[in-house]
Design a protein around this motif. Structure first.
Motif, PDB file in Angstrom:
ATOM      1  N   PRO A  29      50.457  54.216  37.629  1.00 19.59           N
ATOM      2  CA  PRO A  29      49.748  53.510  37.441  1.00 19.59           C
ATOM      3  C   PRO A  29      48.438  54.024  38.021  1.00 19.59           C
ATOM      4  O   PRO A  29      48.706  54.281  39.165  1.00 19.59           O
ATOM      5  CB  PRO A  29      50.693  52.486  37.348  1.00 19.59           C
ATOM      6  N   VAL A  30      47.268  53.088  37.238  1.00 21.18           N
ATOM      7  CA  VAL A  30      45.948  53.329  38.238  1.00 21.18           C
ATOM      8  C   VAL A  30      45.644  51.906  38.056  1.00 21.18           C
ATOM      9  O   VAL A  30      45.612  51.437  37.290  1.00 21.18           O
ATOM     10  CB  VAL A  30      44.813  53.931  37.692  1.00 21.18           C
ATOM     11  N   ALA A  31      44.742  51.810  39.433  1.00 26.47           N
ATOM     12  CA  ALA A  31      44.108  50.283  39.858  1.00 26.47           C
ATOM     13  C   ALA A  31      42.772  50.299  38.753  1.00 26.47           C
ATOM     14  O   ALA A  31      42.295  51.148  39.496  1.00 26.47           O
ATOM     15  CB  ALA A  31      44.569  49.968  41.056  1.00 26.47           C
ATOM     16  N   PRO A  32      42.301  49.065  38.211  1.00 27.62           N
ATOM     17  CA  PRO A  32      40.896  48.735  37.914  1.00 27.62           C
ATOM     18  C   PRO A  32      40.438  48.424  39.668  1.00 27.62           C
ATOM     19  O   PRO A  32      40.745  48.086  40.874  1.00 27.62           O
ATOM     20  CB  PRO A  32      40.883  47.429  36.849  1.00 27.62           C
ATOM     21  N   PHE A  55      36.347  44.147  39.188  1.00 28.83           N
ATOM     22  CA  PHE A  55      36.585  44.080  37.702  1.00 28.83           C
ATOM     23  C   PHE A  55      38.333  42.885  37.835  1.00 28.83           C
ATOM     24  O   PHE A  55      38.203  41.893  37.208  1.00 28.83           O
ATOM     25  CB  PHE A  55      37.352  45.284  37.139  1.00 28.83           C
ATOM     26  N   THR A  56      38.584  43.614  38.952  1.00 28.13           N
ATOM     27  CA  THR A  56      40.204  42.007  39.261  1.00 28.13           C
ATOM     28  C   THR A  56      39.513  41.064  39.916  1.00 28.13           C
ATOM     29  O   THR A  56      39.972  39.523  39.322  1.00 28.13           O
ATOM     30  CB  THR A  56      40.653  43.265  40.313  1.00 28.13           C
ATOM     31  N   LEU A 102      38.199  39.462  36.346  1.00 32.40           N
ATOM     32  CA  LEU A 102      38.909  38.785  35.493  1.00 32.40           C
ATOM     33  C   LEU A 102      40.090  37.623  36.264  1.00 32.40           C
ATOM     34  O   LEU A 102      40.105  36.971  35.297  1.00 32.40           O
ATOM     35  CB  LEU A 102      40.017  40.111  35.764  1.00 32.40           C
ATOM     36  N   ILE A 103      40.253  37.769  37.290  1.00 25.33           N
ATOM     37  CA  ILE A 103      41.330  36.224  37.987  1.00 25.33           C
ATOM     38  C   ILE A 103      39.906  35.289  37.484  1.00 25.33           C
ATOM     39  O   ILE A 103      40.789  33.978  36.966  1.00 25.33           O
ATOM     40  CB  ILE A 103      41.199  36.579  39.842  1.00 25.33           C
ATOM     41  N   ARG A 125      37.418  34.331  35.941  1.00 26.63           N
ATOM     42  CA  ARG A 125      37.297  34.286  34.261  1.00 26.63           C
ATOM     43  C   ARG A 125      38.735  33.573  33.599  1.00 26.63           C
ATOM     44  O   ARG A 125      38.803  33.015  32.857  1.00 26.63           O
ATOM     45  CB  ARG A 125      37.346  35.727  33.041  1.00 26.63           C
ATOM     46  N   VAL A 126      39.595  34.268  34.106  1.00 21.33           N
ATOM     47  CA  VAL A 126      41.088  33.557  33.226  1.00 21.33           C
ATOM     48  C   VAL A 126      41.337  32.450  34.243  1.00 21.33           C
ATOM     49  O   VAL A 126      41.834  31.376  33.563  1.00 21.33           O
ATOM     50  CB  VAL A 126      42.378  34.927  34.099  1.00 21.33           C
ATOM     51  N   ALA A 127      40.942  32.460  35.816  1.00 20.58           N
ATOM     52  CA  ALA A 127      41.093  30.441  35.687  1.00 20.58           C
ATOM     53  C   ALA A 127      40.078  30.102  35.873  1.00 20.58           C
ATOM     54  O   ALA A 127      40.154  29.035  35.410  1.00 20.58           O
ATOM     55  CB  ALA A 127      40.883  30.632  37.827  1.00 20.58           C
ATOM     56  N   ASP A 178      39.030  29.697  31.721  1.00 16.54           N
ATOM     57  CA  ASP A 178      39.747  29.854  30.972  1.00 16.54           C
ATOM     58  C   ASP A 178      40.703  28.882  30.518  1.00 16.54           C
ATOM     59  O   ASP A 178      41.195  27.599  30.445  1.00 16.54           O
ATOM     60  CB  ASP A 178      39.950  31.133  30.400  1.00 16.54           C
TER      61      ASP A 178
END
Lengths: 188, 121
Positions: free
Chosen positions: B15-18, B22-23, B26-27, B29-31, B33
């Motif tokens: 696996p590669v990390a974004p 972006f992380t 992402l956090i 936006r999800v929070a 939401d």
């Protein structure tokens, strides 16, 4: 999923379900590598992979109440990411598009690996059908056995085995001589 | 051959990390939401009170309508009773008038006979 993701405890999941922002952030950090890598290698570009990763975690935030354990969480993330990626690829007109050299994403965490190997594996991955690609990634990225792959993709186990066999055959036929393409990046 | 190919695949497909940016996004936006979903659930929780208000208003309106209908029915009933009484009075007057006419006719007939016509006169 990677070890950090596997170790994500049920307690943290419980806190995330209760609405704790810090626990939710920890959950995302623990699982994003796996989701993002699956999306990247399925879809082929960073933009599409980031969009899919975001969609998956958005969907997760709305479904946290239905996730009963960290094991269930890992299964759910793999399943949703794989199915969404396969659906997206099937909707796209040209799924076999080979990206330009500068768009070839990093396939490995080994930064000093042979870029030719990355490029070649990338082409090989893109030559597979969406389902076969998902099977291959779940097998060699996520290290799942065929039974778990079948459960994740809602696919008969014989189909999984058949995909794996055919994909490996294709890769073996097309793979270059392993000596010059060693992934470890050791100096000659 | 297969084992070598599989080990190369595993090595290449780790696996590669974004990106960190972006992380972070992402956090965030999800929070956000999750917060908006939580707000929506709170608003949803207030709905029973709104439904209770509407229920009270509906009951009150129904009572008002029922009272109005009852009042109209009572008025109509009283009007019908008045009309019936009027009809009875008219009938009584008609009967009385008939009897008076009859009495008048009898008296008139008696007064029209000559006195010598009476027997024994």
């Amino acid at each position: 999923m990677n070890e950090a993701a596997q170790d994500f405890s049920d307690e943290q999941l419980g806190k995330a379900r209760a609405g704790e922002a810090a626990a939710l952030a920890a959950l995302i950090r623990a699982h994003q590598r796996s989701v993002y890598s699956l999306a990247l290698r399925m879809l082929g570009t960073r933009d599409l992979a980031e969009d899919l990763t975001q969609d998956v975690f958005m969907q997760l935030s709305g479904n946290l109440k239905s996730i009963v354990s960290s094991t269930h969480l890992v299964f759910w993330l793999r399943k949703v990411t794989s199915h969404r990626a396969i659906d997206q690829l099937r909707r796209r007109a040209r799924i076999e598009t080979i990206p330009l050299d500068e768009e070839i994403p990093q396939l490995s965490t080994v930064d000093d690996g042979d870029p030719l190997l990355h490029r070649h594996l990338w082409r090989l991955l893109l030559s597979l059908s969406p389902s076969a690609r998902a099977v291959l990634l779940l097998r060699y990225q996520e290290d799942l056995d065929p039974i778990d792959i079948a459960r994740t993709l809602d696919m008969p186990i014989n189909t999984v085995k058949s995909h794996l066999k055919r994909s490996l055959e294709v890769l073996r036929q097309k793979a270059p001589n392993p000596e010059p393409l060693r992934c470890e990046g050791k100096s000659p | 051959m297969n084992e070598e190919l599989e080990s190369r695949l595993r090595a290449a497909l780790r696996p590669v990390a974004p990106s960190d940016e972006f992380t972070r996004d992402l956090i965030a936006r999800v929070a956000a939401d999750q917060r908006s979903s939580s707000d929506a659930r709170s608003a949803h929780g207030r709905r029973p009170r709104a439904r209770g208000w509407w229920l009270s208003a509906s009951v009150a309106a129904s009572l008002l309508v029922a009272a109005g209908v009852q009042h109209q029915l009572q008025e109509r009933h009283e009007r019908e009773r008045g009309l019936e009484a009027r009809r009875e009075v008219i009938e009584a007057l008609r009967v009385t008038s008939q009897k008076l006419n009859l009495a008048y006719e009898v008296i008139k007939n008696q007064s029209s006979f000559p006195a010598d016509d009476k027997p024994g006169a």
